[in-house]
Motif scaffolding. Sequence first.
Motif, PDB file in Angstrom:
ATOM      1  N   PHE A  74       0.855  -1.196   0.000  1.00  0.00           N
ATOM      2  CA  PHE A  74       0.000   0.000   0.000  1.00  0.00           C
ATOM      3  C   PHE A  74       0.886   1.239   0.000  1.00  0.00           C
ATOM      4  O   PHE A  74       1.073   1.893   1.036  1.00  0.00           O
ATOM      5  N   PRO A  75       1.473   1.580  -1.129  1.00  0.00           N
ATOM      6  CA  PRO A  75       2.377   2.744  -1.176  1.00  0.00           C
ATOM      7  C   PRO A  75       1.612   4.044  -1.022  1.00  0.00           C
ATOM      8  O   PRO A  75       0.421   4.146  -1.336  1.00  0.00           O
ATOM      9  N   GLY A  76       2.321   5.035  -0.531  1.00  0.00           N
ATOM     10  CA  GLY A  76       1.722   6.357  -0.353  1.00  0.00           C
ATOM     11  C   GLY A  76       2.277   7.027   0.879  1.00  0.00           C
ATOM     12  O   GLY A  76       2.957   6.398   1.699  1.00  0.00           O
ATOM     13  N   PRO A  77       2.001   8.300   1.046  1.00  0.00           N
ATOM     14  CA  PRO A  77       2.521   9.037   2.213  1.00  0.00           C
ATOM     15  C   PRO A  77       1.858   8.566   3.495  1.00  0.00           C
ATOM     16  O   PRO A  77       0.681   8.195   3.514  1.00  0.00           O
ATOM     17  N   HIS A  78       2.625   8.566   4.578  1.00  0.00           N
ATOM     18  CA  HIS A  78       2.096   8.219   5.893  1.00  0.00           C
ATOM     19  C   HIS A  78       1.465   9.466   6.517  1.00  0.00           C
ATOM     20  O   HIS A  78       2.091  10.513   6.598  1.00  0.00           O
ATOM     21  N   GLU A  79       0.240   9.312   6.962  1.00  0.00           N
ATOM     22  CA  GLU A  79      -0.469  10.424   7.579  1.00  0.00           C
ATOM     23  C   GLU A  79      -0.944  10.033   8.970  1.00  0.00           C
ATOM     24  O   GLU A  79      -1.034   8.853   9.307  1.00  0.00           O
ATOM     25  N   ASN A  80      -1.229  11.065   9.747  1.00  0.00           N
ATOM     26  CA  ASN A  80      -1.792  10.832  11.065  1.00  0.00           C
ATOM     27  C   ASN A  80      -3.156  10.168  10.921  1.00  0.00           C
ATOM     28  O   ASN A  80      -3.925  10.526  10.027  1.00  0.00           O
ATOM     29  N   PRO A  81      -3.494   9.183  11.788  1.00  0.00           N
ATOM     30  CA  PRO A  81      -4.818   8.542  11.673  1.00  0.00           C
ATOM     31  C   PRO A  81      -5.972   9.537  11.689  1.00  0.00           C
ATOM     32  O   PRO A  81      -6.994   9.299  11.041  1.00  0.00           O
ATOM     33  N   ALA A  82      -5.823  10.639  12.423  1.00  0.00           N
ATOM     34  CA  ALA A  82      -6.905  11.622  12.462  1.00  0.00           C
ATOM     35  C   ALA A  82      -7.154  12.231  11.080  1.00  0.00           C
ATOM     36  O   ALA A  82      -8.298  12.577  10.747  1.00  0.00           O
ATOM     37  N   ASN A  83      -6.116  12.369  10.258  1.00  0.00           N
ATOM     38  CA  ASN A  83      -6.288  12.898   8.906  1.00  0.00           C
ATOM     39  C   ASN A  83      -7.102  11.960   8.036  1.00  0.00           C
ATOM     40  O   ASN A  83      -7.887  12.394   7.188  1.00  0.00           O
ATOM     41  N   PHE A  84      -6.896  10.648   8.207  1.00  0.00           N
ATOM     42  CA  PHE A  84      -7.606   9.670   7.405  1.00  0.00           C
ATOM     43  C   PHE A  84      -9.111   9.761   7.631  1.00  0.00           C
ATOM     44  O   PHE A  84      -9.899   9.508   6.713  1.00  0.00           O
ATOM     45  N   PHE A  85      -9.507  10.099   8.843  1.00  0.00           N
ATOM     46  CA  PHE A  85     -10.919  10.099   9.184  1.00  0.00           C
ATOM     47  C   PHE A  85     -11.498  11.511   9.256  1.00  0.00           C
ATOM     48  O   PHE A  85     -12.539  11.727   9.872  1.00  0.00           O
ATOM     49  N   GLY A  86     -10.830  12.478   8.642  1.00  0.00           N
ATOM     50  CA  GLY A  86     -11.364  13.829   8.556  1.00  0.00           C
ATOM     51  C   GLY A  86     -11.437  14.558   9.871  1.00  0.00           C
ATOM     52  O   GLY A  86     -12.239  15.483  10.030  1.00  0.00           O
ATOM     53  N   ASP A  88      -8.726  16.073  11.202  1.00  0.00           N
ATOM     54  CA  ASP A  88      -7.622  17.029  11.184  1.00  0.00           C
ATOM     55  C   ASP A  88      -7.297  17.306   9.726  1.00  0.00           C
ATOM     56  O   ASP A  88      -7.893  16.731   8.817  1.00  0.00           O
ATOM     57  N   GLY A  89      -6.352  18.212   9.511  1.00  0.00           N
ATOM     58  CA  GLY A  89      -5.899  18.461   8.152  1.00  0.00           C
ATOM     59  C   GLY A  89      -6.242  19.833   7.614  1.00  0.00           C
ATOM     60  O   GLY A  89      -5.666  20.264   6.607  1.00  0.00           O
ATOM     61  N   LYS A  90      -7.171  20.554   8.247  1.00  0.00           N
ATOM     62  CA  LYS A  90      -7.514  21.899   7.802  1.00  0.00           C
ATOM     63  C   LYS A  90      -6.968  22.922   8.782  1.00  0.00           C
ATOM     64  O   LYS A  90      -7.064  22.737   9.988  1.00  0.00           O
ATOM     65  N   GLN A  91      -6.405  23.979   8.248  1.00  0.00           N
ATOM     66  CA  GLN A  91      -5.786  25.009   9.076  1.00  0.00           C
ATOM     67  C   GLN A  91      -6.821  26.036   9.521  1.00  0.00           C
ATOM     68  O   GLN A  91      -7.728  26.405   8.773  1.00  0.00           O
TER      69      GLN A  91
END
Length: 465
Positions: A74-86, A88-91
Motif C-alpha cells: 500500500f504505497p503512499g505518504p504516511h499520515e496521522n490517523p486523524a487525517n484519514f478520518f477527517g 484534522d488536516g484543515k488550518q
Amino acid sequence: MPKQPPLDVHTGSFNLNVSGVAGFFGGEEAISAMQTIHIYKWRKLLGWYNSPGSWNVGREFGRLANSRFWDGLFPGPHENPANFFGLDGKQGPKYVASRSGSFLEQTGYLAYLIMQRCKEELGEHVDGRVSKRNKVTIIQTQSVSFVPGSTAEKEPPVHDIPPRSGGHAIVAILPVAVSIIACALCALEYDWFCCSMILLGIVSNGLFTLVIGSACLKLEGVKSAEKAPPGDGMLMDGDDIVILLGREQNVAALTRGKFVLKYEPWRNDAPVRDEYAAIGLCSFLLVIQLLGQLLLIPQGTLFGQIMFLSSFAASWAYNLYLSSIDKEFIQQNLLLEILQLQEQHMQTYSLGTRTTAAVFACLVLQPRDDADNNFKPEDIIRHFIPNDTQVWITWRQRVLGVMSERRMKVPCLENRGMLRAPGGYIFRVSPDDTEVRDRWQEKILAVFWNVKIPQWHTGSHMMSL
C-alpha cells in the motif's frame, strides 16, 4: 442423477458478468462512510455486510499499516490517523493574544471548526453607520477536565471522548439482513461461488470495521504554566472575528489542541506495532476479496449474481446514507459539548464597520485590572487596520486616548448622529476642546450602548457593557 437444489431457478444460458465492477463500485462512498466510525456507538460492530468498493477501501486505509512490508503493498505518504478520518488536516485562522503576547499565523483544526460555527450565526445587529458588516463572536471558555500526560515522556494532557448515540444502528439492519439473506439463498441454490463471495465480503468488511474502529478518540490539549496570564485573544478570518476569554489552558485547547486517534496494542509485549499490523491484514483481505470476485463471480448462476448485486445495492445505499452526513457539523457539536460551551457562553454581534469592530474588540479584551500592563490596545487595533497613513495614525491615537480615559465606561447618550468636521472625517476635532472631544468619544462608543454583553464571573473576568 445429481441432487437437485431446494431452490431451483432456471435462467437458460444467460450469464450476467458483474466481476468487472464488483470491487470498484461505490468506493468513494465506502471511504466517506468510514470517517464517522469513531464518533458513533456500535459502528465498529455493525459492519457485517457485503460492502462494495473493497479495492478502494483496502488501498486507502492500508497506508495506516506503518511498516516496510505494508508500505510495499500500500504505497503512499504516511499520515496521522486523524487525517484519514477527517478529524484534522484543515488550518484554522490566525490567533492574536491580547495579554500573553502570543501570535499564531495559523491555528489548528479545532479553531477552524469554531470559526465555521460562528460564521453560521446571524448575530445581533448593532445600530450605527454601515459600510461592510463585521461579525464578532464572544466566547467565554469553560474548564475542561483533562487527564495529565506522563511527565517523564512529556505527554500533553488529554480528554477522552466517548462515542455518541445515533439512529444509524437501526439503518444498519438493512445491509446486514440483505447480505445474510442473499448468502443463504445462494446456498439454497447450491451456487457456492456467489455464496462464498458474499460470505467473504461480509467477513472481510466486518473484521475491517471492527479493527479500524477500535481506536479511542481523544482531545489533546496543551499544558500551560500555573501562573500563566489569561489566554484572552481573538481568532481573525477576514470579516469574522471570534474573541476568546478565559484561562490560558482553556483557550489553548481551542487554538493549539487537536483530535487524536489512539490505537492500543493487541499485545503489550509485542515486538512490533501489532495494532497497525491488524489494519494491514484486514486491508489485504479486502484486496483479496476483489481478486476472488474477479475469478469466481462469473462462474456463478444468474440468480447468484443477482443476489450478489442485491447485497451490493443495499450496502451501497447504507454507505451513501453515512457519507451524506455533514461531518463538520457533527464535529462542531461534539467539540462544543466537550468544551462545555452552551448558548449563553457564545454571543455574536454584527457591527457596521471595520473600525467599529476594532474598538469593540478592544473594549471586550481590555482587562478589568487597570494595573495590568500586558494589554496593548494599539496592537489589537493594528490587526484590524494596519494602515500607517496619517489619517489612520490620528484615528488610532484618538481612539486609544478615549479608551485610556474612560476604561470601558460608556456615558449616557442623547444624540447618535455621526460628528463630522470639514473633510468628512469623524475624528477631525480639536483635542483641546473638551466638550467636542467628549461628544466625539460618545459617538465612537455609541454603537455599544444597546449591546447587552452578559456578565461572566470567572476568576479575573467580570465584564459588562
